[in-house]
Design an enzyme around this catalytic site. Sequence first.
Site, PDB file in Angstrom:
ATOM      1  N   GLY A 100      75.481  -7.899   0.418  1.00  0.00           N
ATOM      2  CA  GLY A 100      74.036  -7.280   1.071  1.00  0.00           C
ATOM      3  C   GLY A 100      74.190  -6.172   1.925  1.00  0.00           C
ATOM      4  O   GLY A 100      74.606  -6.621   2.950  1.00  0.00           O
ATOM      5  N   SER A 101      73.952  -4.838   1.871  1.00  0.00           N
ATOM      6  CA  SER A 101      74.067  -3.942   3.017  1.00  0.00           C
ATOM      7  C   SER A 101      73.532  -2.719   2.283  1.00  0.00           C
ATOM      8  O   SER A 101      72.819  -2.552   1.404  1.00  0.00           O
ATOM      9  CB  SER A 101      75.747  -3.770   2.983  1.00  0.00           C
ATOM     10  OG  SER A 101      76.301  -3.796   1.571  1.00  0.00           O
ATOM     11  N   ARG A 102      73.901  -1.696   2.990  1.00  0.00           N
ATOM     12  CA  ARG A 102      73.524  -0.320   2.929  1.00  0.00           C
ATOM     13  C   ARG A 102      74.236   0.809   3.324  1.00  0.00           C
ATOM     14  O   ARG A 102      75.269   0.507   3.939  1.00  0.00           O
ATOM     15  CB  ARG A 102      71.938   0.106   3.443  1.00  0.00           C
ATOM     16  CG  ARG A 102      72.086   0.265   5.048  1.00  0.00           C
ATOM     17  CD  ARG A 102      70.744   0.557   5.523  1.00  0.00           C
ATOM     18  NE  ARG A 102      70.460   1.984   5.882  1.00  0.00           N
ATOM     19  CZ  ARG A 102      69.402   2.466   6.144  1.00  0.00           C
ATOM     20  NH1 ARG A 102      68.324   1.558   6.780  1.00  0.00           N
ATOM     21  NH2 ARG A 102      69.277   3.687   6.147  1.00  0.00           N
ATOM     22  N   ILE A 143      76.852  -0.040   6.431  1.00  0.00           N
ATOM     23  CA  ILE A 143      75.845  -0.680   7.448  1.00  0.00           C
ATOM     24  C   ILE A 143      75.588  -2.182   6.914  1.00  0.00           C
ATOM     25  O   ILE A 143      75.210  -2.248   5.516  1.00  0.00           O
ATOM     26  CB  ILE A 143      74.896  -0.094   7.701  1.00  0.00           C
ATOM     27  CG1 ILE A 143      75.016   1.453   8.118  1.00  0.00           C
ATOM     28  CG2 ILE A 143      73.553  -0.809   8.527  1.00  0.00           C
ATOM     29  CD1 ILE A 143      73.522   2.202   8.310  1.00  0.00           C
ATOM     30  N   LEU A 172      71.936  -1.832  -1.208  1.00  0.00           N
ATOM     31  CA  LEU A 172      72.844  -2.617  -2.285  1.00  0.00           C
ATOM     32  C   LEU A 172      72.111  -4.002  -2.147  1.00  0.00           C
ATOM     33  O   LEU A 172      72.227  -4.651  -0.965  1.00  0.00           O
ATOM     34  CB  LEU A 172      74.285  -2.626  -1.842  1.00  0.00           C
ATOM     35  CG  LEU A 172      75.206  -1.341  -1.829  1.00  0.00           C
ATOM     36  CD1 LEU A 172      74.752  -0.429  -0.528  1.00  0.00           C
ATOM     37  CD2 LEU A 172      76.663  -1.528  -1.923  1.00  0.00           C
TER      38      LEU A 172
END
Length: 225
Positions: free
Chosen positions: A190-192, A160, A99
């Site tokens: 901001g991440s995944r 995450i 993301l």
Amino acid sequence: MRIDPAGWPFITGPLAPAALLTATGRATGRRGLRIAAWPFAALAAYMALFFRDPDRRCDVHPSDADDVVSPADGVVMVAGEPQEGVAPEGEWQQVSVFLSVVDVHVNRSPYRGEVVESSYRKGSFLAAYRKESAHRNERSELWLRDTDSPTPRTVVFRQIVGVLARRIVTRTGVGQRLETGERMGLMKFGSRMDVFVPRECTITVRTGQRVRGGETVIARWPAAG
């Protein structure tokens, strides 16, 4: 456009000085004060964009019982074989979605079922696109088990955080039932998200593909029966 409740402090925070500077500038005739308000107003606008929470197809029409959907908007980083040392114990396939800071960050359940395990682990804040972030970064992990099919089905997924993210919001827990595509939390800045499905599932996305949370089918179970 709906705004996630977690976003309001980030939106109203910069709006307060923007309003004060604008009002003072108008009262005193000092144009410089009004110009100084623009960065705060722009920051508030960005925060509203970041915390937007649009409806998706799954909010209107139930997903197919065999479909696993993307838990977030973003770009597919991994599709198929799991990264070394990342997957839970057992035989899994992995789909990871990165993301960016302009994607919708509201997270959705990739499948239906009861939350049978939930864990949270503190960690680093490496860039979310790096492989090491999957096992070193701060994360929340959920196990879903669906017993409505002839054979129980299990899906594991993780929130995450990345280099800019500093907080995971998980609005579910053990014993709660989630539907496919149901909102279940978000990650800030901001991440995944990693999704793990058993080997019998067919992965339906490819690396580099853009996906939409709650809509894009990322994997499919063999038809029940």
